[in-house]
Design an enzyme around this catalytic site. Structure first.
Site, PDB file in Angstrom:
ATOM      1  N   SER A 300      -1.437  -1.543 -12.151  1.00  0.00           N
ATOM      2  CA  SER A 300      -1.774  -0.484 -11.612  1.00  0.00           C
ATOM      3  C   SER A 300      -1.814   0.772 -12.257  1.00  0.00           C
ATOM      4  O   SER A 300      -2.564   1.067 -13.222  1.00  0.00           O
ATOM      5  CB  SER A 300      -0.742  -0.616 -10.138  1.00  0.00           C
ATOM      6  OG  SER A 300      -1.423   0.199  -9.132  1.00  0.00           O
ATOM      7  N   ASP A 385      -8.771  -6.560  -4.365  1.00  0.00           N
ATOM      8  CA  ASP A 385      -7.892  -5.541  -4.151  1.00  0.00           C
ATOM      9  C   ASP A 385      -8.475  -4.064  -3.678  1.00  0.00           C
ATOM     10  O   ASP A 385      -9.531  -3.581  -4.031  1.00  0.00           O
ATOM     11  CB  ASP A 385      -7.690  -5.218  -5.760  1.00  0.00           C
ATOM     12  CG  ASP A 385      -6.454  -4.450  -5.915  1.00  0.00           C
ATOM     13  OD1 ASP A 385      -6.077  -3.671  -5.007  1.00  0.00           O
ATOM     14  OD2 ASP A 385      -5.983  -4.175  -7.117  1.00  0.00           O
ATOM     15  N   HIS A 414      -3.834  -6.784  -4.775  1.00  0.00           N
ATOM     16  CA  HIS A 414      -3.098  -6.074  -5.705  1.00  0.00           C
ATOM     17  C   HIS A 414      -1.706  -6.580  -6.112  1.00  0.00           C
ATOM     18  O   HIS A 414      -0.737  -6.205  -6.000  1.00  0.00           O
ATOM     19  CB  HIS A 414      -3.005  -4.775  -4.989  1.00  0.00           C
ATOM     20  CG  HIS A 414      -2.510  -3.381  -5.971  1.00  0.00           C
ATOM     21  ND1 HIS A 414      -3.661  -3.019  -6.896  1.00  0.00           N
ATOM     22  CD2 HIS A 414      -1.560  -2.744  -6.002  1.00  0.00           C
ATOM     23  CE1 HIS A 414      -2.792  -2.015  -7.557  1.00  0.00           C
ATOM     24  NE2 HIS A 414      -1.677  -1.961  -7.058  1.00  0.00           N
TER      25      HIS A 414
END
Length: 433
Positions: A300, A385, A414
């Site tokens: 991320s 995601d 995610h």
């Protein structure tokens, strides 16, 4: 006899505690599942190819005959271009997702109501994703801008300060809280350093964090695999502050990714990116460093910072990045999803779609750092995601010209599977010289 009774009582109490914990833990299965099965096994289609999805509503693992569903279909994270309802007479049915005339993603959102509760699921399908090109421009002075910034940061003494943490250390690993000066005097960078206790020279690994302002714990797993690892936060805060203090700081500070977005020379992420380079300065200065291997990895925001670090610092020899944020953030201005933190999503455009802010974004978008990469990389992400949408990730990774290993797990959102984590670690080990 008393000892046996004591052991029996202790074991009985432990069993009761475990049973209570199991009874209070979240259920591993869903009461109602909506299964979405694309008619392409890898979820990939060619541009202009029609796609469809088999929808099955399960309760207790059994298809629910006569289930009523509603659905929406459209471009990823944008308003749908098709809505409807359907009765699944045998518990399943097929829905058309249509096609895309341009490389990108379309998503299907399905909902059903059972016993007064609404359940939903989403699936995203790719159309020629290997042809998704970035939308963010490359500033003419991009390289000069960052070379100047790095040179200025390099004049600041690191001044590392160590605190040994016996509570986190193990029989084979020493853990330290480390504070060092970052890109300006008085600006500190905090992190946990984990080192094997056995004498020798080791590769070093930098692991920047995901987004947020929150406490963090040391990670000894990389050190157990033979790395000296440095896991940092990015805000100049000790990671050992209690959660209430972090919560109050986070509430007061707000969305740091908006801080000075109208000033490319003082934008919040400038200090963050330079702090990553300073982390490499620190790791490469350690006497136990093997002098050859410097790797970075994260997911991320951490995935973004892994790419940024390797793009800025040619000492890095390999990287592993999962679903990188801050990628192709201008995508929304071109009719498709942009990357986290969604600065230019429709609801944000009235404040952020200005010439000066767009100019700042171009200096910090991960796409432009991906273009600088010269070392091998491992990249992994999923299609479902919504935080770091796959359109934005493909835009960044397609811009990488260096050697790349790509692992797609389309069903993941995610998050990532432990198998993929292990695969990335084994890949990093193979890159060591």
């Amino acid at each position: 006899m008393r000892l046996a009774q004591h052991l029996f009582t202790t074991l009985s109490c432990l069993l009761l505690l475990l049973q209570a914990e199991a009874q209070n833990s979240p259920a591993p299965l869903k009461l109602v599942d909506i299964l979405l099965t694309p008619d392409s096994k890898d979820w990939i289609y060619a541009v202009n190819q029609q796609a469809s999805v088999e929808v099955t509503v399960l309760q207790y693992g059994v298809p629910q005959e006569g289930a009523q569903i509603s659905f929406e279909v459209g471009p990823e994270l944008l308003p749908p271009d098709k809505k409807g309802e359907l009765t699944l007479r045998k518990g399943s049915g097929k829905l058309s997702v249509g096609t895309s005339k341009e490389p990108g993603f379309r998503q299907l959102v399905v909902k059903t109501e059972i016993n007064g509760k609404t359940y939903s699921n989403t699936v995203k399908l790719a159309f020629s994703p290997e042809k998704i090109m970035p939308t963010v421009p490359m500033p003419a002075d991009f390289a000069a801008f960052w070379e100047k910034a790095k040179a200025e940061a390099a004049t600041v003494p690191l001044d590392p300060q160590y605190t040994h943490l016996p509570a986190y250390s193990t029989a084979t690993i020493d853990v330290y809280l480390v504070s060092l000066q970052s890109f300006q005097k008085g600006k500190r960078l905090y992190g946990y350093l984990s080192k094997p206790k056995a004498p020798g020279k080791y590769p070093v690994l930098f692991s920047p964090p995901g987004a947020g302002i929150k406490p963090m714990n040391p990670q000894t797993g990389f050190a157990e695999q033979g790395f000296i690892s440095f896991t940092t936060e990015i805000h100049g805060l000790s990671p050992q502050l209690d959660s209430d203090t972090y919560k109050s700081i986070s509430t007061a500070f707000g969305d740091y990714w908006l801080n000075k977005l109208d000033d490319k020379d003082n934008y919040y992420y400038k200090g963050v990116y330079l702090g990553c380079v300073r982390a490499i300065d620190f790791l490469s200065s350690l006497p136990e460093f093997d002098g050859k291997n410097i790797v970075v990895t994260g997911g991320s925001q951490g995935g973004a910072l892994a790419i940024v670090t390797a793009g800025l610092d040619k000492r890095v020899t390999a990287l592993a990045a999962f679903y990188p944020a801050l990628s192709d953030m201008t995508g929304y201005l071109h009719g498709r999803a942009g990357g986290w933190p969604h600065l230019l999503a429709p609801r944000q455009q009235h404040t952020n779609n200005t010439p000066v802010k767009l100019n700042t974004i171009s200096y910090y978008d991960v796409v432009n750092f991906a273009k600088q990469l010269t070392v091998p990389g491992f990249y992994s992400w999923g299609y479902n995601d919504n935080t770091c949408p796959p359109t934005s990730v493909y835009a960044a990774i397609n811009a990488v010209k260096a050697s790349k290993t790509i692992v797609i797990t389309p069903i993941s959102g995610h998050w990532r599977f432990e198998e993929t984590n292990q695969q990335s670690l084994e890949w990093l080990k193979k890159q060591l010289k």
